[in-house]
Design a protein around this motif. Structure first.
Motif, mmCIF file in Angstrom:
data_model
loop_
_atom_site.group_PDB
_atom_site.id
_atom_site.type_symbol
_atom_site.label_atom_id
_atom_site.label_comp_id
_atom_site.label_asym_id
_atom_site.label_seq_id
_atom_site.Cartn_x
_atom_site.Cartn_y
_atom_site.Cartn_z
ATOM 1 N N THR A 181 35.318 39.118 45.541
ATOM 2 C CA THR A 181 36.491 39.619 44.817
ATOM 3 C C THR A 181 37.700 39.687 45.751
ATOM 4 O O THR A 181 38.806 39.369 45.333
ATOM 5 N N THR A 182 37.486 40.066 47.012
ATOM 6 C CA THR A 182 38.646 40.087 47.925
ATOM 7 C C THR A 182 39.144 38.671 48.156
ATOM 8 O O THR A 182 40.350 38.456 48.317
ATOM 9 N N ALA A 183 38.234 37.725 48.197
ATOM 10 C CA ALA A 183 38.669 36.332 48.366
ATOM 11 C C ALA A 183 39.534 35.916 47.185
ATOM 12 O O ALA A 183 40.580 35.284 47.352
ATOM 13 N N ILE A 184 39.109 36.320 45.981
ATOM 14 C CA ILE A 184 39.900 35.992 44.784
ATOM 15 C C ILE A 184 41.266 36.674 44.870
ATOM 16 O O ILE A 184 42.295 36.078 44.574
ATOM 17 N N ARG A 185 41.249 37.945 45.316
ATOM 18 C CA ARG A 185 42.491 38.686 45.411
ATOM 19 C C ARG A 185 43.462 38.006 46.379
ATOM 20 O O ARG A 185 44.638 37.847 46.098
ATOM 21 N N ASP A 186 42.919 37.633 47.534
ATOM 22 C CA ASP A 186 43.807 37.128 48.577
ATOM 23 C C ASP A 186 44.219 35.686 48.353
ATOM 24 O O ASP A 186 45.331 35.300 48.692
ATOM 25 N N ASN A 187 43.319 34.882 47.833
ATOM 26 C CA ASN A 187 43.685 33.495 47.577
ATOM 27 C C ASN A 187 42.809 32.916 46.487
ATOM 28 O O ASN A 187 41.729 32.398 46.733
ATOM 29 N N GLU A 188 43.320 33.019 45.277
ATOM 30 C CA GLU A 188 42.546 32.622 44.124
ATOM 31 C C GLU A 188 42.198 31.137 44.172
ATOM 32 O O GLU A 188 41.066 30.735 43.866
ATOM 33 N N ASP A 189 43.160 30.345 44.598
ATOM 34 C CA ASP A 189 42.943 28.894 44.584
ATOM 35 C C ASP A 189 41.821 28.479 45.518
ATOM 36 O O ASP A 189 40.989 27.646 45.175
ATOM 37 N N SER A 190 41.813 29.112 46.702
ATOM 38 C CA SER A 190 40.762 28.689 47.635
ATOM 39 C C SER A 190 39.400 29.180 47.176
ATOM 40 O O SER A 190 38.390 28.509 47.378
ATOM 41 N N ALA A 191 39.367 30.338 46.502
ATOM 42 C CA ALA A 191 38.087 30.800 45.959
ATOM 43 C C ALA A 191 37.603 29.821 44.903
ATOM 44 O O ALA A 191 36.416 29.472 44.833
ATOM 45 N N ARG A 192 38.536 29.368 44.082
ATOM 46 C CA ARG A 192 38.172 28.394 43.052
ATOM 47 C C ARG A 192 37.709 27.088 43.703
ATOM 48 O O ARG A 192 36.726 26.483 43.272
ATOM 49 N N ALA A 193 38.409 26.706 44.760
ATOM 50 C CA ALA A 193 38.053 25.454 45.440
ATOM 51 C C ALA A 193 36.667 25.546 46.062
ATOM 52 O O ALA A 193 35.958 24.554 46.178
ATOM 53 N N ALA A 194 36.279 26.787 46.421
ATOM 54 C CA ALA A 194 34.950 26.963 47.000
ATOM 55 C C ALA A 194 33.880 26.978 45.916
ATOM 56 O O ALA A 194 32.712 27.250 46.195
ATOM 57 N N GLY A 195 34.285 26.733 44.679
ATOM 58 C CA GLY A 195 33.305 26.606 43.605
ATOM 59 C C GLY A 195 32.962 27.915 42.936
ATOM 60 O O GLY A 195 31.949 28.019 42.253
ATOM 61 N N LYS A 196 33.787 28.938 43.114
ATOM 62 C CA LYS A 196 33.478 30.236 42.505
ATOM 63 C C LYS A 196 34.101 30.318 41.113
ATOM 64 O O LYS A 196 35.214 29.847 40.890
ATOM 65 N N ASP A 197 33.392 31.010 40.240
ATOM 66 C CA ASP A 197 33.887 31.185 38.873
ATOM 67 C C ASP A 197 34.820 32.399 38.855
ATOM 68 O O ASP A 197 34.405 33.530 38.638
ATOM 69 N N VAL A 198 36.083 32.157 39.126
ATOM 70 C CA VAL A 198 37.042 33.236 39.332
ATOM 71 C C VAL A 198 37.148 34.162 38.118
ATOM 72 O O VAL A 198 37.114 35.385 38.245
ATOM 73 N N GLU A 199 37.239 33.577 36.924
ATOM 74 C CA GLU A 199 37.441 34.396 35.716
ATOM 75 C C GLU A 199 36.312 35.401 35.522
ATOM 76 O O GLU A 199 36.541 36.561 35.214
ATOM 77 N N THR A 200 35.082 34.925 35.701
ATOM 78 C CA THR A 200 33.940 35.819 35.481
ATOM 79 C C THR A 200 33.997 37.022 36.414
ATOM 80 O O THR A 200 33.789 38.158 35.991
ATOM 81 N N PHE A 201 34.304 36.762 37.678
ATOM 82 C CA PHE A 201 34.324 37.883 38.619
ATOM 83 C C PHE A 201 35.479 38.829 38.352
ATOM 84 O O PHE A 201 35.364 40.038 38.483
ATOM 85 N N ARG A 202 36.615 38.250 37.970
ATOM 86 C CA ARG A 202 37.747 39.128 37.619
ATOM 87 C C ARG A 202 37.392 39.995 36.424
ATOM 88 O O ARG A 202 37.695 41.198 36.384
ATOM 89 N N LEU A 203 36.728 39.374 35.434
ATOM 90 C CA LEU A 203 36.349 40.131 34.236
ATOM 91 C C LEU A 203 35.356 41.235 34.590
ATOM 92 O O LEU A 203 35.482 42.380 34.132
ATOM 93 N N GLN A 204 34.377 40.917 35.446
ATOM 94 C CA GLN A 204 33.391 41.933 35.851
ATOM 95 C C GLN A 204 34.098 43.134 36.480
ATOM 96 O O GLN A 204 33.843 44.283 36.148
ATOM 97 N N SER A 205 35.001 42.825 37.383
ATOM 98 C CA SER A 205 35.692 43.898 38.087
ATOM 99 C C SER A 205 36.531 44.744 37.130
ATOM 100 O O SER A 205 36.557 45.978 37.210
ATOM 101 N N PHE A 206 37.195 44.096 36.182
ATOM 102 C CA PHE A 206 38.023 44.808 35.207
ATOM 103 C C PHE A 206 37.168 45.743 34.348
ATOM 104 O O PHE A 206 37.512 46.906 34.119
#
Lengths: 337, 396
Positions: free
Chosen positions: A177-202
């Motif tokens: 989640t911190t990776a998503i916070r700090d740089n969403e694009d690179s987290a996505r580039a690393a193959g992470k499902d950004v939306e799902t983790f953001r939704l979980q945290s919310f």
């Protein structure tokens, strides 16, 4: 002696109890903002949902509003969390992709919609009049033990949530989640499902806010539309988190207790002021009434001082050590971006 | 500068250590949405305390001190203010708080468990009537339930048998509107349409159209004049939906005559929770309250009465003892006994010392508490004179 006991009661039932509820709230916000960078400006809505769900499910029958379910209090609190989580999930499904400032606008709107629904669905909530006589845990114990037991429950809740969040913070989930916070694009580039983790945290954050709402309804034994006024919920929780240290769970708890103490205890001090003060020959009359505004001023002042002196909050975020077998660790502390 | 600060600190210490003080809490929304109203209310409370202190003080000449607690018209702040007053300041009893939500929260979570009496001078929610309160919660502002009944009776008496009702969606007006509808139906009237409206909209034409379609004889509206009342009347007149209006407290302000004109309001009548200016209590109050800026502002007379009653109850109880205030309060407020009017502290003190019964008749009426700690309401009817002033008569 009586005076000491009085101060003790005040510390138990105001500073620690209400401070603890704000600590729960601020921890919930810390997951969303501190961990994941989600700008939730609709805290008031989730507290309101939690408080009303708790009040309706645990109260005995009443003519003015929905009720009569008489559920045990812990079940009511769990239901408050679940309903807040479900609503957050539905909201998140729609708006979680929004960039942080747009998410803030969307959540303000949604919180107001929630509050207006609760205010207008009179058959369920008694409308603007609110629900009175909410059951409070341990109120059957003699004074002051009931208040003390209730405070201990809240502080234990804070402790449990704190430990769980610390665990989450150090886990791969927290690092992601911190990776998503700090740089969403690179987290996505690393193959992470950004939306799902953001939704979980919310959703997790909102469930915790719902729990804070359930406790708030108990403290007041009453819940009405004015109890979840955004100034003393959304705004104050944000000040607490930013002053205490966003991204640091200890900071969130510290900020909550510190600012609630400033908010609440100011009035003890202003109560000692005389009726009239003379400042350089100019009399200022009616000091006790005027000084009630001091606490609003002091909250702003504390925020100013903290932001000037500690730009990352009193306890700034520290990057968790990446658990390595060798035991020596690490990334350097502090945000890198 | 340093000397000045030190002198200030010394003064503070001296002020805090005065002997022979009896503290009474003064809770109210000093900040928040009704701060201006409460600033005036506080002057009423302070005037009562001043009269007590000037005429011999409490018990053995002790000074009555009002300690402020800011309930901010918010239930969280109400609980916080109550906790502080009861525990830190160790007050004997509390006057206030002002808003119904803050009052309900404060009494249920703080003062009832702690056994402290409070008299609210402005909370009007009917929910306060039936609280399980060990006889600790009183108020000298009449419950909305009574005003609803008074207005319903007046509307029927003036020959109107069907009405359309609209109320603003806030705790005061919505509650009052519901009480009116209940009472009006019970007395045999017909409510042809019922419509809630949100305050502060630019136009209420759609609401008025719905209400107008019901073809009732008159429109009854519960609203604050500034946030929706004036606009609704204007829209009704423009569309010809209604020309006859009834309403309550929130509508009575010169601004409605200024904006709509006396002619448009010739068939309008509004109730207010008024005071009977023919009673001895009111006359005595007006005489002793001259020094106040606004002695007749909303709930200022109630504030005076509530504070004076707490002082009488402490005197009657013979000690600043929380547990004795409730019973003493009923003795000094209700008959039988020699009548005490506002400002007559010295007389009351003497009579209590002699062991005689007293019965306080205040500015707001007889302030005889019923079994719920409520007082009966006194209402006056406001109609508009052709010259653009309000004509006020007491509703009997």
């Amino acid at each position: 002696m009586e005076e000491l006991a009085g101060y003790g009661n005040y510390i138990v039932s105001s500073l620690l109890t209400m401070g603890g509820i704000y600590a729960i709230l601020t921890l919930g916000l810390n997951i969303q903002w501190g961990f994941t960078g989600l700008f939730n400006a609709g805290i008031a809505g989730f507290i309101a949902v939690g408080a009303y769900v708790f009040a309706i499910l645990t109260k005995g029958p009443a003519a003015e509003h929905l009720g009569g379910y008489d559920l045990p209090l812990p079940l009511g609190a769990i239901a408050a969390m679940i309903v807040a989580a479900i609503i957050a999930w539905a909201i998140g499904k729609i708006c979680i992709r929004l960039r942080s400032d747009y998410l803030a606008i969307a959540t303000i709107g949604i919180a107001e919609i929630l509050r207006l629904i609760l205010k207008n669905e009179t058959w369920a909530t008694n409308g603007p009049r609110g629900i009175s006589g909410v059951d409070k845990a341990f109120e059957w114990l003699p004074r002051p033990w009931g208040d003390i037991a209730f405070m201990v429950t809240i502080l234990l809740t804070v402790l449990v949530i704190y430990l769980l969040l610390e665990r989450a913070w150090r886990s791969p989930w927290g690092r992601l989640t911190t990776a998503i916070r700090d740089n969403e694009d690179s987290a996505r580039a690393a193959g992470k499902d950004v939306e799902t983790f953001r939704l979980q945290s919310f959703v997790i954050g909102a469930a915790i806010m719902g729990l804070a709402g359930a406790y708030l309804a108990q403290v007041q034994k009453f819940i009405g539309p004015d109890s979840t006024d955004p100034t003393t919920t959304t705004f104050l929780a944000w000040v607490m988190l930013i002053a205490g240290g966003s991204g640091n769970n200890r900071g969130a708890v510290l900020g909550a207790f510190l600012l609630w103490t400033v908010w609440s205890a100011t009035q003890i001090v202003t109560g000692w002021l005389p009726q009239e003060i003379i400042v350089f020959g100019h009399p200022i009359e009616n000091v006790p009434v005027r000084s009630t505004y001091l606490r609003i001023f002091l909250i702003g002042l504390v925020l100013q001082i903290v932001l000037q002196r500690y730009s990352a909050g009193i306890l700034p975020e520290t990057r968790p050590a990446v658990a390595g077998k060798s035991g020596k660790t690490g990334l350097e502390p502090g945000r890198t971006t | 500068m340093r000397k000045l600060l030190l002198a200030g600190a010394a003064a503070l210490v001296a002020a805090g250590a005065q002997a022979g003080e009896i503290k009474v809490g003064s809770a109210g929304g000093f900040t928040g949405p009704i701060a201006e109203l409460i600033a005036a209310v506080q002057t009423g409370r302070e005037l009562a305390a001043k009269h007590v202190n000037e005429q011999g003080g409490l018990l053995n000449g002790d000074k009555m001190v009002l300690v402020i607690g800011d309930s901010a018209c918010d239930s969280k702040a109400g609980v916080d203010a109550g906790t502080k007053l009861v525990n830190v300041d160790q007050v004997v009893a509390i006057v206030g708080p002002s808003c119904s939500g803050a009052t309900l929260a404060m009494v249920q979570s703080v003062t009832i468990p702690a056994g402290v009496v409070n008299i609210s001078d402005s909370a009007t929610s009917p929910a306060i009537t039936n609280l399980d309160d060990n006889d600790l919660v009183f108020r000298d502002a009449p419950s909305d339930a009574y005003q609803g009944v008074a207005l319903a009776k007046y509307v029927l008496d003036s020959g109107v048998k069907t009405v359309a009702v609209t109320y603003s969606n806030d705790d005061y007006n919505a509650g009052l509107g519901k009480e009116f509808i209940k009472a009006y139906k019970e007395m045999g009237g017909t409510v042809a349409a019922e419509q809630v409206h949100e305050p502060n909209k630019a136009s209420y034409r759609s609401e008025v159209a719905t209400l107008g379609a019901a073809k009732a004889e008159a429109l009854v509206l519960f609203a604050y004049y500034g946030s929706s009342g004036i606009t609704i009347i204007r829209n009704s007149l423009e569309t010809g939906a209604y020309t006859k209006f009834f309403g309550a407290d929130g509508m009575v302000h010169e601004e409605i005559i200024n904006q709509l004109g006396a002619d448009a309001l010739k068939d309008a009548a509004f109730t207010t929770s008024g005071a009977d200016d023919t009673t001895g209590g009111w006359k005595a109050y007006m005489k002793v309250a001259k020094e106040l800026e606004a002695p007749t502002a909303p709930y200022v007379p109630n504030a005076y009465d509530a504070t004076f009653l707490i002082a009488l109850a402490i005197e009657k109880a013979g000690a600043p003892d929380r547990s004795k205030i409730s019973a003493a309060l009923r003795e000094v407020a209700n008959p039988p006994g020699e009548i005490i009017l506002p400002g007559e502290w010295a007389k009351a003190k003497r009579l209590i010392a002699e062991g005689k019964d007293i019965n306080y008749e205040g500015a707001t009426g007889s302030v005889d508490f019923d079994e719920h700690g409520d007082v009966p309401g006194i209402y006056s009817l406001n109609t508009v004179n052709p010259d653009g002033t309000f004509n006020v008569v007491l509703l009997k």
